[in-house]
Design a protein around this motif. Structure first.
Motif, PDB file in Angstrom:
ATOM      1  N   LEU A  67       0.837  -1.196   0.000  1.00  0.00           N
ATOM      2  CA  LEU A  67       0.000   0.000   0.000  1.00  0.00           C
ATOM      3  C   LEU A  67       0.877   1.253   0.000  1.00  0.00           C
ATOM      4  CD1 LEU A  67      -2.814   1.310   0.239  1.00  0.00           C
ATOM      5  CD2 LEU A  67      -2.570   1.145   2.731  1.00  0.00           C
ATOM      6  N   GLY A  68       1.880   1.269   0.866  1.00  0.00           N
ATOM      7  CA  GLY A  68       2.793   2.409   0.893  1.00  0.00           C
ATOM      8  C   GLY A  68       3.570   2.540  -0.395  1.00  0.00           C
ATOM      9  N   MET A  69       3.989   1.418  -0.971  1.00  0.00           N
ATOM     10  CA  MET A  69       4.740   1.471  -2.219  1.00  0.00           C
ATOM     11  C   MET A  69       3.881   2.000  -3.359  1.00  0.00           C
ATOM     12  SD  MET A  69       6.971  -1.516  -4.101  1.00  0.00           S
ATOM     13  CE  MET A  69       8.408  -1.285  -3.065  1.00  0.00           C
ATOM     14  N   ALA A  70       2.613   1.601  -3.388  1.00  0.00           N
ATOM     15  CA  ALA A  70       1.723   2.091  -4.446  1.00  0.00           C
ATOM     16  C   ALA A  70       1.590   3.608  -4.379  1.00  0.00           C
ATOM     17  CB  ALA A  70       0.350   1.430  -4.319  1.00  0.00           C
ATOM     18  N   ALA A  71       1.400   4.137  -3.165  1.00  0.00           N
ATOM     19  CA  ALA A  71       1.271   5.586  -3.014  1.00  0.00           C
ATOM     20  C   ALA A  71       2.570   6.296  -3.371  1.00  0.00           C
ATOM     21  CB  ALA A  71       0.859   5.919  -1.576  1.00  0.00           C
ATOM     22  N   GLY A  72       3.706   5.704  -2.973  1.00  0.00           N
ATOM     23  CA  GLY A  72       4.991   6.332  -3.229  1.00  0.00           C
ATOM     24  C   GLY A  72       5.330   6.435  -4.700  1.00  0.00           C
ATOM     25  N   GLN A  73       4.884   5.458  -5.483  1.00  0.00           N
ATOM     26  CA  GLN A  73       5.192   5.473  -6.910  1.00  0.00           C
ATOM     27  C   GLN A  73       4.615   6.699  -7.614  1.00  0.00           C
ATOM     28  OE1 GLN A  73       4.949   1.536  -9.082  1.00  0.00           O
ATOM     29  NE2 GLN A  73       4.144   0.890  -7.111  1.00  0.00           N
ATOM     30  N   LEU A  74       3.483   7.177  -7.126  1.00  0.00           N
ATOM     31  CA  LEU A  74       2.820   8.305  -7.785  1.00  0.00           C
ATOM     32  C   LEU A  74       3.597   9.605  -7.651  1.00  0.00           C
ATOM     33  CD1 LEU A  74      -0.929   7.654  -6.854  1.00  0.00           C
ATOM     34  CD2 LEU A  74       0.130   7.469  -9.119  1.00  0.00           C
ATOM     35  N   VAL A  75       4.393   9.716  -6.592  1.00  0.00           N
ATOM     36  CA  VAL A  75       5.082  10.991  -6.349  1.00  0.00           C
ATOM     37  C   VAL A  75       6.586  10.912  -6.566  1.00  0.00           C
ATOM     38  CG1 VAL A  75       3.317  11.800  -4.756  1.00  0.00           C
ATOM     39  CG2 VAL A  75       5.258  10.524  -3.857  1.00  0.00           C
ATOM     40  N   ALA A  76       7.187   9.720  -6.421  1.00  0.00           N
ATOM     41  CA  ALA A  76       8.647   9.621  -6.480  1.00  0.00           C
ATOM     42  C   ALA A  76       9.181  10.026  -7.856  1.00  0.00           C
ATOM     43  CB  ALA A  76       9.096   8.207  -6.135  1.00  0.00           C
TER      44      ALA A  76
END
Length: 407
Positions: A67-76
């Motif tokens: 879940l955290g990785m999915a969210a992080g991909q959008l901004v990284a």
């Protein structure tokens, strides 16, 4: 001087990558796999000690990370285009280390899940930005060669990670797995800071405008082809994460083979790695769709046939039969994974960077409730896992059929 395929001025020729560069990039991109797999042997113990509400809730330790990785991909990715590759990767490692330390120190189940989500958020930065970092230095076939070597090294991580985790658990209990991850992350971060120069000079950076990112993401998802293959990927990723969350329970509770968990897990990981190598040859001859269709249909048929055979075994087949199904199923998954991502990104051209983040995030968000459904259904047999593979495999076939029909 001419323009290359992303519209930026052509880069001067760069020397072949050194062994140190390959090793560093492979470690950078592997942090997500390590963060997922190292503590798998201890999932039940962690859930029990921290007071997980239900007996099958330990799988949320895996789900929270994704879940955290999915969210992080959008901004990284967009952040790295604005502030440079190194600061974003190092910030990601900082968040990852903080999450590991919180996981190591907590006695609360809710804090553990939040810390795991923080680890995933941090791991998303190196996982996404490293590809852009390589792209800054290499293009075309040179980049493909570098990434092929890197991915060959990356394949070994899921094979050895549970064994590393078991070793750490024997030394210092489950908390030592998070200490080991934090120590490795800090070591790699220091190595990266000292040895890897910034690859995106200020002149090539773009202002970070969240509104433009959201509009670009919405435009990408208006493509029925991109959306269709993303949904297909979500179904396949759902069954894969469902396996990650259930594997330790199955081997320890169902088969009583907990001491050999790392070995059996390595077999599945090796099958995926072998399929990736086979697929690299197949796509040159058959394209991407034919191998993907064959793999999806085979995965679904094998899982459905195995599911229909389970009543004769009261839901618990011989271990050898389960391992044979696992080998075949994960070989199919290995064929499908790379092809579906490439098919989803194929129409995007110069928007492939943002597209990769959008496709990765959306397919992961979609997969999480599906994986949770598989994990929550564990009843002491392999029936819920095999049923999940059969059902989600069939759903992936349907989604791909609708997508190809639209094409």
């Amino acid at each position: 001087m001419h323009d290359d395929d992303d519209g930026a001025p052509a880069r001067p020729r760069t020397p072949a990558p050194s062994r140190e560069y390959i090793a560093l990039v492979a470690l950078l991109i592997s942090i997500g796999a390590l963060g997922t797999d190292v503590m798998l042997p201890a999932l039940d113990v962690i859930g029990s000690e921290l007071g997980a509400p239900g007996a099958n809730d330990a799988h949320y330790i895996v789900t929270a990370f994704f879940l955290g990785m999915a969210a992080g991909q959008l901004v990284a990715g967009p952040l790295s285009d604005s502030f440079g590759r190194k600061p974003v990767i190092q910030a990601g490692y900082g968040l990852f280390v903080l999450g590991c330390l919180l996981s190591m120190l907590t006695d609360d189940w809710g804090v553990m899940l939040a810390a795991r989500a923080l680890q995933g958020l941090g791991a998303a930065a190196p996982r996404i930005v490293v590809v852009a970092l390589v792209r800054d230095a290499y293009a075309g076939r040179a980049m493909a060669r570098v990434m092929s070597i890197v991915m060959a090294a990356f394949i070994t991580v899921p094979i050895v990670a549970p064994a590393i985790g078991e070793g750490l658990i024997r030394i210092g209990g489950w908390r030592s797995t998070f200490l080991g991850l934090a120590a490795l992350a800090m070591l790699v971060s220091v190595w990266f800071a000292l040895r890897q120069p910034e690859t995106l000079p200020p002149a090539r950076r773009r202002p970070f405008r969240p509104g433009e990112v959201m509009r670009g993401a919405a435009e990408i998802l208006r493509s029925r082809t991109v959306l269709g293959y993303t949904v297909t990927t979500g179904f396949v990723f759902g069954l894969f994460i469902g396996y990650l969350g259930s594997a330790q329970q199955i081997y320890e509770t169902t088969f009583g083979a907990g001491d050999l968990f790392a070995v059996y897990f390595a077999v599945a990981a090796a099958s995926i790695g072998a399929a990736s190598l086979v697929n690299a040859a197949l796509v040159m001859r058959l394209g991407m769709r034919t191998p993907t269709w064959l793999a999806l249909l085979t995965l679904t048929a094998l899982s459905l046939g195995f599911l229909l055979r389970l009543p004769g075994w009261d839901g618990v087949p011989p271990l050898a039969a389960f391992l044979a199904w696992q080998l075949c199923a994960f070989f199919c998954v290995g064929i499908v994974f790379g092809n579906l991502n490439a098919l989803a990104l194929e129409p995007l051209g110069r928007r492939a960077g943002l597209g990769a983040a959008v496709v990765g995030a959306l397919s992961t968000f979609m997969s999480l409730p599906l994986a949770a459904w598989i994990g929550a259904g564990f009843d002491g047999t392999v029936r819920p896992l095999v049923a999940g593979f059969a059902l989600l495999g069939a759903a992936a076939c349907l989604a791909m059929a609708l997508t190809d029909r639209d094409r």
